[in-house]
Design a protein around this motif. Structure first.
Motif, mmCIF file in Angstrom:
data_model
loop_
_atom_site.group_PDB
_atom_site.id
_atom_site.type_symbol
_atom_site.label_atom_id
_atom_site.label_comp_id
_atom_site.label_asym_id
_atom_site.label_seq_id
_atom_site.Cartn_x
_atom_site.Cartn_y
_atom_site.Cartn_z
ATOM 1 N N HIS A 255 0.834 -1.202 0.000
ATOM 2 C CA HIS A 255 0.000 0.000 0.000
ATOM 3 C C HIS A 255 0.874 1.260 0.000
ATOM 4 C CE1 HIS A 255 -3.768 2.127 0.685
ATOM 5 N NE2 HIS A 255 -3.184 2.825 1.641
ATOM 6 N N GLY A 307 -3.805 -4.248 -1.274
ATOM 7 C CA GLY A 307 -3.170 -3.079 -0.676
ATOM 8 C C GLY A 307 -2.494 -2.216 -1.725
ATOM 9 N N GLY A 311 -3.601 1.465 -2.793
ATOM 10 C CA GLY A 311 -2.556 2.472 -2.612
ATOM 11 C C GLY A 311 -2.390 3.363 -3.817
#
Length: 398
Positions: A255, A307, A311
């Motif tokens: 992320h 993630g 992100g």
């Protein structure tokens, strides 16, 4: 201010900022399993999780305006730290579901004061250094969130459910004392408060409203999954509370890495809207796959991929929210944007909790995955002429 005092003031401020977010996130991975352990049903868990976003939706913009009117930031920072301490201690001192809801709501109120943190910290720098300042404080925030969430499961495994709340409360109390030593100029930090006419005109900006809607969906996704029901679901799969740290690392490290790739690599190749479409689609796919994963290793891999996908979304949406807004209205636009995306922090966990209660915890992941599909569909409708052309150019190598 001499160089020594300037460095000291920045260090104190960053330390308080770290404590602020560490105390908020040290219990996030274990919150939904904890509420379930004391008798909370999925509907109540969703309500509790969503109260954090609701309070920010209600108070973030008014606190920012009030701070601008007073031309003071430090009192709001101290207030935020004190409320954070009360929030953690409220969790620690009782097993009452009512107190759990109140404590999480207080955490949302405390988070609403973050705008005062950012305004005061940037005043320590010249205009040419603003980007470096925001980079420093953003790193501290991400590091605090990662560290807090990483140690959460281990702390519970060693000392029990209440330990993260006690640690968060004690650290917040230290942060509240330390915040008394934060430097603020005697005449305050001048920033023109948001005016009603500016607020009205900004709210008519179609580009801001579109990006805000996409951000509502993105925040619904992350606050329903990793910041919501993923830890609860992991425990039903056979993970131990101490294993939650591996899940956090699996999600948060990709992320954080994605934020570095987004502006430097992904957007220059694919463009902003196609990058958003791909990120939403990928996150939707990984979320929909989650209930079908049966092994711990694959579960962590899927969380890592999700993630990374999520992100990519947040820094891109943040930049796009204000890029078409006139400079003199960008502060107002950012306040509106932050208040609106808090709706997602509320709505996602709230509706997922209701669905989970009636259809099982897997239903929340199906609901969240569909949100990603909806976001991708909206982007296609808004930019249906641009996206196929961009894909064609990429495939033809031109």
């Amino acid at each position: 201010m001499n160089t020594f005092h300037a460095a000291r003031d920045k260090s104190i401020f960053l330390a308080v900022s770290f404590i602020f977010w560490f105390s908020h996130f040290i219990y996030v991975p274990i919150l939904s399993p904890y509420i379930e352990s004391i008798g909370g049903k999925y509907t109540f868990i969703g309500l509790c999780l969503s109260s954090y976003g609701l309070m920010q939706f209600l108070f973030r913009l008014p606190l920012g305006i009030f701070s601008d009117l007073l031309k003071l930031r430090k009192p709001f920072i101290i207030f935020g730290m004190i409320i954070s301490a009360f929030s953690c201690l409220g969790f620690a001192l009782t097993d009452s579901l009512g107190w759990v809801l109140l404590s999480r709501s207080l955490a949302g109120l405390a988070a609403s004061t973050w705008v005062a943190f950012t305004v005061l910290y940037t005043s320590y720098f010249t205009n040419q250094e603003i980007h470096r300042a925001m980079g420093s404080i953003s790193f501290v925030v991400v590091f605090a969130q990662l560290l807090g969430m990483s140690v959460s499961g281990y702390i519970v495994d060693v000392w029990g459910w209440h330990a993260p709340f006690w640690i968060g409360g004690m650290i917040s109390s230290i942060g509240a004392v330390l915040s008394l030593f934060i430097f603020e100029p005697k005449d305050g930090i001048h920033r023109e408060p948001i005016k009603l006419k500016d607020l009205t005109s900004v709210m008519r900006e179609h580009s801001l409203l579109k990006i805000s809607l996409l951000s509502i969906l993105a925040h619904s996704m992350i606050f329903t999954t990793m910041f919501g029901f993923i830890p609860t679901y992991a425990l039903t799969m056979g993970f131990e509370s101490s294993d939650i740290s591996f899940i956090v690392f699996s999600f948060m490290i990709p992320h954080a890495v994605a934020t570095l790739f987004c502006g430097k690599l992904i957007v220059p190749i694919f463009g902003k809207w196609l990058s958003l479409t791909m990120a939403f689609c990928l996150s939707s796919i990984f979320t929909l796959f989650t209930p079908f994963i049966e092994t711990k290793g694959w579960f962590c891999i899927i969380q890592g991929l999700n993630g990374f996908s999520l992100g990519l979304l947040f820094p891109l949406l943040l930049g796009m929210a204000i890029e078409s807004i006139p400079h003199q209205k960008r502060a107002t636009a950012m306040g509106v944007y932050q208040a609106l995306y808090a709706i997602g922090m509320f709505a996602g966990p709230f509706f997922a909790g209701i669905l989970n209660s009636y259809m099982g915890v897997q239903a929340g992941f199906y609901f969240t995955g569909i949100l990603g599909v909806v976001a991708a569909f909206l982007i296609f409708v808004w930019h249906r002429k641009e996206l196929p052309y961009k894909i064609f150019r990429m495939s033809s190598g031109s």
